[in-house]
Design a protein around this motif. Sequence first.
Motif, PDB file in Angstrom:
ATOM      1  N   GLU A 133      -2.245   0.856   9.115  1.00  0.00           N
ATOM      2  CA  GLU A 133      -2.682   1.123   7.739  1.00  0.00           C
ATOM      3  C   GLU A 133      -4.155   0.756   7.509  1.00  0.00           C
ATOM      4  O   GLU A 133      -4.479  -0.060   6.627  1.00  0.00           O
ATOM      5  CB  GLU A 133      -1.778   0.392   6.740  1.00  0.00           C
ATOM      6  CG  GLU A 133      -0.318   0.709   7.010  1.00  0.00           C
ATOM      7  CD  GLU A 133       0.503   0.942   5.760  1.00  0.00           C
ATOM      8  OE1 GLU A 133      -0.073   1.100   4.678  1.00  0.00           O
ATOM      9  OE2 GLU A 133       1.738   1.011   5.890  1.00  0.00           O
ATOM     10  N   CYS A 178      10.523   2.751   8.522  1.00  0.00           N
ATOM     11  CA  CYS A 178      11.079   3.585   9.603  1.00  0.00           C
ATOM     12  C   CYS A 178      10.746   3.020  10.981  1.00  0.00           C
ATOM     13  O   CYS A 178      11.356   3.409  11.973  1.00  0.00           O
ATOM     14  CB  CYS A 178      10.607   5.029   9.481  1.00  0.00           C
ATOM     15  SG  CYS A 178       8.865   5.241   9.896  1.00  0.00           S
ATOM     16  N   HIS A 185       0.012   6.232   5.197  1.00  0.00           N
ATOM     17  CA  HIS A 185       0.748   7.118   4.294  1.00  0.00           C
ATOM     18  C   HIS A 185      -0.165   8.165   3.647  1.00  0.00           C
ATOM     19  O   HIS A 185       0.207   8.775   2.663  1.00  0.00           O
ATOM     20  CB  HIS A 185       1.451   6.300   3.205  1.00  0.00           C
ATOM     21  CG  HIS A 185       2.471   5.356   3.763  1.00  0.00           C
ATOM     22  ND1 HIS A 185       3.734   5.750   4.139  1.00  0.00           N
ATOM     23  CD2 HIS A 185       2.397   4.042   4.051  1.00  0.00           C
ATOM     24  CE1 HIS A 185       4.405   4.713   4.619  1.00  0.00           C
ATOM     25  NE2 HIS A 185       3.614   3.657   4.579  1.00  0.00           N
ATOM     26  N   ARG A 232       5.630  -6.942  20.755  1.00  0.00           N
ATOM     27  CA  ARG A 232       7.094  -6.886  20.875  1.00  0.00           C
ATOM     28  C   ARG A 232       7.424  -6.142  22.162  1.00  0.00           C
ATOM     29  O   ARG A 232       6.567  -5.442  22.714  1.00  0.00           O
ATOM     30  CB  ARG A 232       7.706  -6.122  19.692  1.00  0.00           C
ATOM     31  CG  ARG A 232       7.572  -6.830  18.355  1.00  0.00           C
ATOM     32  CD  ARG A 232       8.325  -6.023  17.331  1.00  0.00           C
ATOM     33  NE  ARG A 232       8.128  -6.484  15.972  1.00  0.00           N
ATOM     34  CZ  ARG A 232       8.867  -7.419  15.379  1.00  0.00           C
ATOM     35  NH1 ARG A 232       9.838  -8.009  16.046  1.00  0.00           N
ATOM     36  NH2 ARG A 232       8.644  -7.757  14.125  1.00  0.00           N
ATOM     37  N   LYS A 272       7.138   2.222  12.048  1.00  0.00           N
ATOM     38  CA  LYS A 272       5.784   2.564  12.530  1.00  0.00           C
ATOM     39  C   LYS A 272       5.063   1.310  13.063  1.00  0.00           C
ATOM     40  O   LYS A 272       4.507   1.324  14.153  1.00  0.00           O
ATOM     41  CB  LYS A 272       4.956   3.197  11.392  1.00  0.00           C
ATOM     42  CG  LYS A 272       5.594   4.459  10.823  1.00  0.00           C
ATOM     43  CD  LYS A 272       4.774   5.061   9.704  1.00  0.00           C
ATOM     44  CE  LYS A 272       4.622   4.177   8.469  1.00  0.00           C
ATOM     45  NZ  LYS A 272       5.900   3.857   7.772  1.00  0.00           N
ATOM     46  N   THR A 273       5.085   0.231  12.248  1.00  0.00           N
ATOM     47  CA  THR A 273       4.446  -1.015  12.692  1.00  0.00           C
ATOM     48  C   THR A 273       5.105  -1.515  13.969  1.00  0.00           C
ATOM     49  O   THR A 273       4.436  -1.944  14.916  1.00  0.00           O
ATOM     50  CB  THR A 273       4.564  -2.088  11.581  1.00  0.00           C
ATOM     51  OG1 THR A 273       3.798  -1.642  10.465  1.00  0.00           O
ATOM     52  CG2 THR A 273       4.045  -3.440  12.031  1.00  0.00           C
ATOM     53  N   THR A 274       6.435  -1.450  14.006  1.00  0.00           N
ATOM     54  CA  THR A 274       7.172  -1.911  15.187  1.00  0.00           C
ATOM     55  C   THR A 274       6.727  -1.130  16.423  1.00  0.00           C
ATOM     56  O   THR A 274       6.536  -1.716  17.501  1.00  0.00           O
ATOM     57  CB  THR A 274       8.692  -1.725  14.953  1.00  0.00           C
ATOM     58  OG1 THR A 274       9.025  -2.334  13.706  1.00  0.00           O
ATOM     59  CG2 THR A 274       9.506  -2.354  16.059  1.00  0.00           C
ATOM     60  N   PRO A 317       8.453   7.317   6.554  1.00  0.00           N
ATOM     61  CA  PRO A 317       8.743   6.545   5.348  1.00  0.00           C
ATOM     62  C   PRO A 317       8.638   5.035   5.580  1.00  0.00           C
ATOM     63  O   PRO A 317       8.647   4.583   6.732  1.00  0.00           O
ATOM     64  CB  PRO A 317      10.192   6.933   5.020  1.00  0.00           C
ATOM     65  CG  PRO A 317      10.765   7.379   6.311  1.00  0.00           C
ATOM     66  CD  PRO A 317       9.647   7.978   7.104  1.00  0.00           C
ATOM     67  N   ASN A 318       8.568   4.277   4.509  1.00  0.00           N
ATOM     68  CA  ASN A 318       8.559   2.808   4.595  1.00  0.00           C
ATOM     69  C   ASN A 318       9.764   2.340   5.401  1.00  0.00           C
ATOM     70  O   ASN A 318      10.877   2.826   5.195  1.00  0.00           O
ATOM     71  CB  ASN A 318       8.646   2.173   3.200  1.00  0.00           C
ATOM     72  CG  ASN A 318       7.365   2.323   2.409  1.00  0.00           C
ATOM     73  OD1 ASN A 318       7.385   2.748   1.260  1.00  0.00           O
ATOM     74  ND2 ASN A 318       6.254   1.986   3.001  1.00  0.00           N
ATOM     75  N   VAL A 366      15.951   0.468  15.663  1.00  0.00           N
ATOM     76  CA  VAL A 366      14.946   0.917  14.682  1.00  0.00           C
ATOM     77  C   VAL A 366      14.514   2.330  15.069  1.00  0.00           C
ATOM     78  O   VAL A 366      14.423   3.232  14.242  1.00  0.00           O
ATOM     79  CB  VAL A 366      13.734  -0.041  14.647  1.00  0.00           C
ATOM     80  CG1 VAL A 366      12.649   0.503  13.728  1.00  0.00           C
ATOM     81  CG2 VAL A 366      14.167  -1.423  14.189  1.00  0.00           C
ATOM     82  N   HIS A 372      16.062  -5.258  16.591  1.00  0.00           N
ATOM     83  CA  HIS A 372      15.649  -6.644  16.375  1.00  0.00           C
ATOM     84  C   HIS A 372      16.579  -7.641  17.048  1.00  0.00           C
ATOM     85  O   HIS A 372      16.177  -8.758  17.340  1.00  0.00           O
ATOM     86  CB  HIS A 372      15.527  -6.930  14.884  1.00  0.00           C
ATOM     87  CG  HIS A 372      14.317  -6.273  14.291  1.00  0.00           C
ATOM     88  ND1 HIS A 372      13.053  -6.778  14.442  1.00  0.00           N
ATOM     89  CD2 HIS A 372      14.173  -5.128  13.583  1.00  0.00           C
ATOM     90  CE1 HIS A 372      12.178  -5.990  13.852  1.00  0.00           C
ATOM     91  NE2 HIS A 372      12.826  -4.983  13.316  1.00  0.00           N
TER      92      HIS A 372
HETATM   93  N1  LIG Z   1      11.452  -9.690  11.870  1.00  0.00           N
HETATM   94  C1  LIG Z   1      12.309  -8.741  11.522  1.00  0.00           C
HETATM   95  N2  LIG Z   1      13.644  -8.938  11.643  1.00  0.00           N
HETATM   96  C2  LIG Z   1      14.537  -7.992  11.312  1.00  0.00           C
HETATM   97  N3  LIG Z   1      14.187  -6.768  10.849  1.00  0.00           N
HETATM   98  C3  LIG Z   1      12.865  -6.527  10.720  1.00  0.00           C
HETATM   99  C4  LIG Z   1      11.860  -7.482  11.033  1.00  0.00           C
HETATM  100  N4  LIG Z   1      10.639  -6.929  10.822  1.00  0.00           N
HETATM  101  C5  LIG Z   1      10.875  -5.678  10.369  1.00  0.00           C
HETATM  102  N5  LIG Z   1      12.206  -5.439  10.310  1.00  0.00           N
HETATM  103  C6  LIG Z   1      12.846  -4.167   9.944  1.00  0.00           C
HETATM  104  O1  LIG Z   1      12.473  -3.207  10.947  1.00  0.00           O
HETATM  105  C7  LIG Z   1      12.332  -1.932  10.351  1.00  0.00           C
HETATM  106  C8  LIG Z   1      10.986  -1.343  10.730  1.00  0.00           C
HETATM  107  O2  LIG Z   1       9.952  -2.089  10.094  1.00  0.00           O
HETATM  108  P1  LIG Z   1       8.418  -1.657  10.219  1.00  0.00           P
HETATM  109  O3  LIG Z   1       7.613  -2.710   9.568  1.00  0.00           O
HETATM  110  O4  LIG Z   1       8.130  -1.323  11.634  1.00  0.00           O
HETATM  111  O5  LIG Z   1       8.404  -0.314   9.341  1.00  0.00           O
HETATM  112  P2  LIG Z   1       7.151   0.566   8.865  1.00  0.00           P
HETATM  113  O6  LIG Z   1       7.510   1.987   9.136  1.00  0.00           O
HETATM  114  O7  LIG Z   1       5.894   0.061   9.479  1.00  0.00           O
HETATM  115  O8  LIG Z   1       7.158   0.297   7.292  1.00  0.00           O
HETATM  116  P3  LIG Z   1       5.970   0.389   6.183  1.00  0.00           P
HETATM  117  O9  LIG Z   1       5.571   1.830   6.065  1.00  0.00           O
HETATM  118  O10 LIG Z   1       6.660  -0.097   4.951  1.00  0.00           O
HETATM  119  O11 LIG Z   1       4.862  -0.517   6.632  1.00  0.00           O
HETATM  120  C9  LIG Z   1      12.531  -2.115   8.846  1.00  0.00           C
HETATM  121  O12 LIG Z   1      13.835  -1.707   8.517  1.00  0.00           O
HETATM  122  C10 LIG Z   1      12.345  -3.592   8.634  1.00  0.00           C
HETATM  123  O13 LIG Z   1      13.128  -4.034   7.553  1.00  0.00           O
END
Ligand SMILES: Nc1ncnc2c1ncn2[C@@H]1O[C@H](COP(=O)(O)OP(=O)(O)OP(=O)(O)O)[C@@H](O)[C@H]1O
Length: 261
Positions: free
Chosen positions: A161, A41, A192, A54, A43-45, A38-39, A20, A13
């Motif tokens: 999701e 980790c 999930h 991004r 995935k969305t990023t 896991p939450n 990440v 970030h």
């Molecule tokens: N704008 C941001 N600034 C800083 N950190 C961020 C930001 N958005 C997300 N994060 C962090 O980036 C990491 C990855 O987030 P992401 O949303 O990609 O996870 P995820 O695997 O999709 O989670 P979930 O299963 O809960 O949806 C997390 O640790 C989150 O806290």
Amino acid sequence: MIRLDVCKAAFRHSLAAPWVFEGAEFSLSPGINALFGPNGCGKTTMLECIAGIRTFGKGDIRFTLQDRQLGGKRFRERLGYVSQQFAFYEEMKAEHFLTYAAEMRLISPRLIPDRVAEVLTDFGLARFGKSRIKSLSTGQRRRLSIAQAMLSDPHLLLLDEPLEGLDLEERANVMDLLHKHANGCIILLVGHMYSEIEDWVDQVLFMVDGAVSGPKSPQQWKTAMLHEALRNGRDANIPAERIPTLEEVYLEFARRRRGDN
Ligand SMILES: Nc1ncnc2c1ncn2[C@@H]1O[C@H](COP(=O)(O)OP(=O)(O)OP(=O)(O)O)[C@@H](O)[C@H]1O
């Protein structure tokens, strides 16, 4: 040939923040691909980086369609993306929303009415075309969000999701619809629902502690885990008397990846 290659990709970030994910390298082909982990980790990023919302800090993606590599506008024309919190214009009727989305995608005006009618039917929404979005159920809204992403017949569909908040029957409906469109389209979904959707899923990726593993079919993941368990004298937390579920394989994979023996 349609193919998405993620090449040594990393994201953080800010310069001061930890990665990440780092060194992510995988290739996807048409079919339903699931990215589990896991939450938090990443995935969305990962989806956002692939979609171009991004930018990777390191690495890149390559999208190949019929032996041509597509980037920029040409790539975006082939892309459908549905985010986790998909925003609707609540007062709009479903068919007006789809017409508007088609216009935004610069679909030829003379093709739009037929295309809108087609996706409404395809996604089981034909009788809701004149309904205001605010009156639709969660499942109907979810189907509408995917329908708008399908308007331009994408070759890459990213879904964050897509089964969130849906009941058992609606989840099966959505997976059936995706399966119908997976021929000739790379679908990458995150979520999930491991074992619950494995019958529909062609390839699975696991994302744990900043690293991505796979893709492998659910069967290949299970076989690999059983072989490893046999090699290691069954110290694995997976059942000896039956084929493990995809959840059990994931939990064991995550445990090993973290060195948590
Ligand atoms: N704008 C941001 N600034 C800083 N950190 C961020 C930001 N958005 C997300 N994060 C962090 O980036 C990491 C990855 O987030 P992401 O949303 O990609 O996870 P995820 O695997 O999709 O989670 P979930 O299963 O809960 O949806 C997390 O640790 C989150 O806290």
